[in-house]
Design a protein around this motif. Structure first.
Motif, PDB file in Angstrom:
ATOM      1  N   LEU A  40      -3.806   7.172  -4.059  1.00 39.70           N
ATOM      2  CA  LEU A  40      -4.232   8.474  -3.531  1.00 39.70           C
ATOM      3  C   LEU A  40      -5.484   8.987  -4.231  1.00 39.70           C
ATOM      4  CD1 LEU A  40      -0.750  10.205  -3.146  1.00 39.70           C
ATOM      5  CD2 LEU A  40      -2.303   9.533  -1.291  1.00 39.70           C
ATOM      6  N   GLN A  41      -5.621   8.701  -5.522  1.00 42.04           N
ATOM      7  CA  GLN A  41      -6.755   9.212  -6.287  1.00 42.04           C
ATOM      8  C   GLN A  41      -7.956   8.256  -6.297  1.00 42.04           C
ATOM      9  OE1 GLN A  41      -5.712  10.951 -10.076  1.00 42.04           O
ATOM     10  NE2 GLN A  41      -3.753  11.653  -9.270  1.00 42.04           N
ATOM     11  N   SER A  42      -7.845   7.132  -5.638  1.00 39.33           N
ATOM     12  CA  SER A  42      -8.959   6.192  -5.555  1.00 39.33           C
ATOM     13  C   SER A  42     -10.076   6.783  -4.699  1.00 39.33           C
ATOM     14  CB  SER A  42      -8.496   4.873  -4.923  1.00 39.33           C
ATOM     15  OG  SER A  42      -7.560   4.234  -5.753  1.00 39.33           O
ATOM     16  N   LEU A  43     -11.292   6.336  -4.942  1.00 39.55           N
ATOM     17  CA  LEU A  43     -12.422   6.726  -4.106  1.00 39.55           C
ATOM     18  C   LEU A  43     -12.163   6.294  -2.667  1.00 39.55           C
ATOM     19  CD1 LEU A  43     -15.390   7.698  -3.747  1.00 39.55           C
ATOM     20  CD2 LEU A  43     -16.084   5.358  -4.342  1.00 39.55           C
ATOM     21  N   ASP A  44     -11.641   5.098  -2.513  1.00 43.71           N
ATOM     22  CA  ASP A  44     -11.388   4.548  -1.183  1.00 43.71           C
ATOM     23  C   ASP A  44     -10.216   3.586  -1.250  1.00 43.71           C
ATOM     24  OD1 ASP A  44     -11.928   4.288   1.534  1.00 43.71           O
ATOM     25  OD2 ASP A  44     -14.000   3.666   1.223  1.00 43.71           O
ATOM     26  N   LEU A  45      -9.484   3.512  -0.174  1.00 46.02           N
ATOM     27  CA  LEU A  45      -8.404   2.547  -0.035  1.00 46.02           C
ATOM     28  C   LEU A  45      -8.451   2.066   1.406  1.00 46.02           C
ATOM     29  CD1 LEU A  45      -5.806   1.428  -1.631  1.00 46.02           C
ATOM     30  CD2 LEU A  45      -4.578   2.862  -0.038  1.00 46.02           C
ATOM     31  N   ILE A  46      -8.756   0.806   1.566  1.00 47.71           N
ATOM     32  CA  ILE A  46      -8.863   0.232   2.900  1.00 47.71           C
ATOM     33  C   ILE A  46      -7.756  -0.803   3.028  1.00 47.71           C
ATOM     34  CG2 ILE A  46     -10.347  -1.029   4.496  1.00 47.71           C
ATOM     35  CD1 ILE A  46     -12.670   0.167   2.557  1.00 47.71           C
ATOM     36  N   SER A  47      -6.997  -0.701   4.086  1.00 45.71           N
ATOM     37  CA  SER A  47      -5.865  -1.599   4.266  1.00 45.71           C
ATOM     38  C   SER A  47      -5.932  -2.278   5.625  1.00 45.71           C
ATOM     39  CB  SER A  47      -4.547  -0.832   4.115  1.00 45.71           C
ATOM     40  OG  SER A  47      -4.496   0.266   5.011  1.00 45.71           O
ATOM     41  N   VAL A  48      -5.236  -3.400   5.722  1.00 43.06           N
ATOM     42  CA  VAL A  48      -5.127  -4.148   6.967  1.00 43.06           C
ATOM     43  C   VAL A  48      -3.653  -4.240   7.322  1.00 43.06           C
ATOM     44  CG1 VAL A  48      -5.481  -6.397   8.073  1.00 43.06           C
ATOM     45  CG2 VAL A  48      -7.245  -5.460   6.591  1.00 43.06           C
ATOM     46  N   LEU A  57      -4.858  -5.000   1.100  1.00 43.05           N
ATOM     47  CA  LEU A  57      -5.650  -3.800   0.834  1.00 43.05           C
ATOM     48  C   LEU A  57      -6.711  -4.084  -0.205  1.00 43.05           C
ATOM     49  CD1 LEU A  57      -4.837  -2.440  -2.137  1.00 43.05           C
ATOM     50  CD2 LEU A  57      -2.860  -1.664  -0.887  1.00 43.05           C
ATOM     51  N   VAL A  58      -7.694  -3.207  -0.231  1.00 49.44           N
ATOM     52  CA  VAL A  58      -8.700  -3.189  -1.285  1.00 49.44           C
ATOM     53  C   VAL A  58      -8.787  -1.747  -1.766  1.00 49.44           C
ATOM     54  CG1 VAL A  58     -10.654  -2.949   0.325  1.00 49.44           C
ATOM     55  CG2 VAL A  58     -11.057  -3.804  -1.986  1.00 49.44           C
ATOM     56  N   ARG A  59      -8.793  -1.584  -3.077  1.00 49.62           N
ATOM     57  CA  ARG A  59      -8.856  -0.261  -3.689  1.00 49.62           C
ATOM     58  C   ARG A  59     -10.169  -0.146  -4.435  1.00 49.62           C
ATOM     59  NH1 ARG A  59      -6.556   2.679  -8.225  1.00 49.62           N
ATOM     60  NH2 ARG A  59      -5.827   0.788  -9.226  1.00 49.62           N
TER      61      ARG A  59
END
Length: 136
Positions: A40-48, A57-59
């Motif tokens: 939740l606090q990451s700049l971005d979280l992209i998931s498939v 995912l990539v965090r």
């Protein structure tokens, strides 16, 4: 096979647990609430996703302007070598193409090195940079 990319950070704990345990990243699953907060606090979280299943995912952490740090990139074992990690990495690299420093720290293994090199990363042991880390 049809995949859906999502940038929603609030991934259910059960899905995070299944993914991280599948790739044996147990240090993350020792405290699932902490893992979810980190997401939740990451700049971005992209998931498939495939339907309702989190495949990978990539965090990303950082300021998103001058530096990003790719903290995690992982894919369920059953879906590895199907282009999902590359899809995630390319999504990040395209989104942050104007960011000068893109950094990551990972384990040393031939397939890991090959993956990052094919995505344009240069190992610090081969370039003009030096890398330091303090763990724990």
């Amino acid at each position: 096979m049809e995949f859906k990319i999502n940038d929603e950070k609030n991934i259910p704990i059960s899905q995070l647990k299944a993914l991280y345990e599948d790739v044996e990243w147990y240090a993350y699953t020792n405290d699932l609430n902490l893992l979810q907060q980190a997401c939740l606090q990451s700049l971005d979280l992209i998931s498939v996703w495939r339907e309702e299943t989190l495949l990978g995912l990539v965090r990303v952490v950082g300021d998103g302007l001058t530096i990003i740090y790719i903290q995690d990139i992982l894919v369920l074992n059953a879906y590895q070598n199907q282009g999902i990690a590359t899809l995630l990495m390319q999504h990040v690299l395209n989104k942050y193409k104007n960011v000068r420093q893109k950094v990551l720290l990972t384990e040393e293994a031939p397939d890991v090195r090959h993956f990052y090199e094919k995505n344009g990363f240069i190992s610090c042991d081969q370039g003009t940079l030096v890398s330091f880390a303090k763990l724990g």
